[in-house]
Design an enzyme around this catalytic site. Structure first.
Site, PDB file in Angstrom:
ATOM      1  N   ARG A  39      35.933  15.115  39.107  1.00 20.22           N
ATOM      2  CA  ARG A  39      37.145  15.456  39.863  1.00 20.22           C
ATOM      3  C   ARG A  39      37.361  14.508  41.042  1.00 20.22           C
ATOM      4  NH1 ARG A  39      37.029  22.106  39.726  1.00 20.22           N
ATOM      5  NH2 ARG A  39      37.869  22.253  37.625  1.00 20.22           N
ATOM      6  N   LYS A 201      41.202  36.309  23.751  1.00 20.89           N
ATOM      7  CA  LYS A 201      42.113  37.460  23.836  1.00 20.89           C
ATOM      8  C   LYS A 201      43.589  37.107  23.717  1.00 20.89           C
ATOM      9  CE  LYS A 201      39.131  40.278  26.768  1.00 20.89           C
ATOM     10  NZ  LYS A 201      38.962  40.806  28.113  1.00 20.89           N
TER      11      LYS A 201
END
Length: 397
Positions: A39, A201
């Site tokens: 990052r 999900k």
């Protein structure tokens, strides 16, 4: 909101100005040692551009989840400043606070092209509350605000959104890249546009599926969420992950796909296991024949072929979420097959952050993808069509 119309650092004169840059320096640190500097490296193009243009660069970020009651050594950005100095090959000054005496005097003393880092913005509990008073304090350090932390763009915090009330606000190269690729894929894609959604999900992806059904030519569903769709088709799913309360929604979405003429692909065979364990007894079975007591843990070989063929002819591919429990070698074949197909497709390929990005990197395909998003939650919300606070606040061209 036309996200493709936001100002970037190239649209504003930064020379001789104090520029506050919100970076994503939320890196893994153990005992003061940075485990991955990916990052930090990703923020370099923006920082180097500002140095080259003679800006006085003030960098800020959050790191981890401090309590918000002040300085905590384990969450200090000091190791980031050290690593940044090594990567830039120049001194990076480190403030002892966020907007206090240390930060102010360092900011006042900056010469053109100098770089400093202020402390973890979450040391102040006002940061996550987007408190105007703290936003104003942060803004007072600088004359221009640059947001380059896409991974935090879905949060309305002081350093990601609030400061833009007090300063001209533009994006850095990282956010510009995210907007260009992800925004472009949704607004004006090279067709056919194929979206692949996996993960556990349906409830996490309802908004994403709904938004994508308005835009895609083909929607591929894999991973744990597929079993809720099987149940909606009346199949028995054994002990597979299944959100029974979401079955009516699954029916609705399949109906919507049909009405929109979207090619909606579900697995036709699955690799199932006796229990949720990496070395469980396993077999491959058709999607409508999962026996009681067994659970689906990956897509099967016939499905891998169907999915790969759908990906093959695409102009743009968006992929978010693995096809099975890809961290277990026994149930990684589906995710590997999809990653390979995307890598070989020649399409504009956009990988949503999180597990799909990890899979692509682990397999060594990262350089074959057009764009790997730096934001998990942010990229999902972007795909869902939700306005991201950190991007909404940026000035229009």
């Amino acid at each position: 909101m036309n996200v493709l119309n936001k100002k970037t650092i190239e649209d504003i004169d930064v020379s001789g100005k104090r520029v506050l840059v919100r970076c994503d320096f939320n890196v893994p640190i153990k005992n003061g040692v940075i485990a991955s500097d990916k990052r930090i490296v990703a923020s370099l193009p923006t920082i180097e551009y500002l140095i080259k243009k003679g800006a006085k660069v003030i960098l800020c970020s959050h790191l981890g989840r401090p309590s918000g009651t002040g300085y905590e050594a384990e969450f200090s950005l000091a190791p980031v400043a050290v690593r940044l100095a090594e990567l830039l090959g120049k001194e990076v000054k480190m403030a002892k606070d966020i907007t206090g005496e240390s930060a102010k005097s360092l900011a006042d003393g900056l010469k053109d092209g100098d770089v400093m880092v202020i402390e973890n913005v979450r040391f102040n509990k006002k940061e996550t509350k987007n408190d105007p008073e703290f936003s104003k304090e942060l803004a007072s350090l600088a004359e221009i605000y640059v947001d380059d932390a896409f991974g935090s763009a879905h949060r309305a915090h002081c350093s990601t959104a609030g400061v833009a009330d007090y300063l001209p606000a533009v994006c850095g190269y990282l956010i510009q890249k995210e907007i260009t690729f992800m925004g472009g894929a949704l607004e004006n894609p090279k067709r056919p546009l194929v979206a692949i959604l996996g993960g556990a999900k349906v409830s996490d992806k309802i908004g994403v599926i709904n938004n994508l059904l308005e835009k895609v030519d083909t929607l591929i569903i894999g991973g744990g969420m597929a079993y809720t769709f099987f149940a909606a088709k009346g199949y028995s799913v054994g002990n597979s992950l299944c959100e029974t309360d979401k079955i009516p929604l699954a029916v609705e979405m399949m109906e919507k796909a049909k009405n929109k003429g979207v090619n909606f692909l579900l697995p036709i065979d699955n690799k199932i296991g006796k229990e949720y364990a990496p070395d469980t007894q396993a077999m491959t079975i058709n999607s409508d024949e999962i026996p009681d007591g067994w659970m689906g843990l990956d897509i099967g070989p016939k499905t891998q072929e169907i999915f790969a063929n759908a990906i093959k002819g695409s102009g743009t591919v968006i992929w978010n979420g693995p096809m099975g429990v890809s961290e277990w070698d026994n149930f990684a074949a589906g995710t590997i097959a999809v990653a390979t197909a995307v890598a070989d497709s020649g399409a504009i390929s956009i990988i949503g952050g999180g597990d799909s990005a990890a899979a692509v990197e682990k397999l060594g395909f990262a350089d074959k993808m057009t764009h790997i998003s730096t934001g998990g939650g942010a990229s999902l919300e972007f795909l869902e069509g939700i306005e991201l606070p950190g991007i909404t606040v940026l000035n229009e061209k």
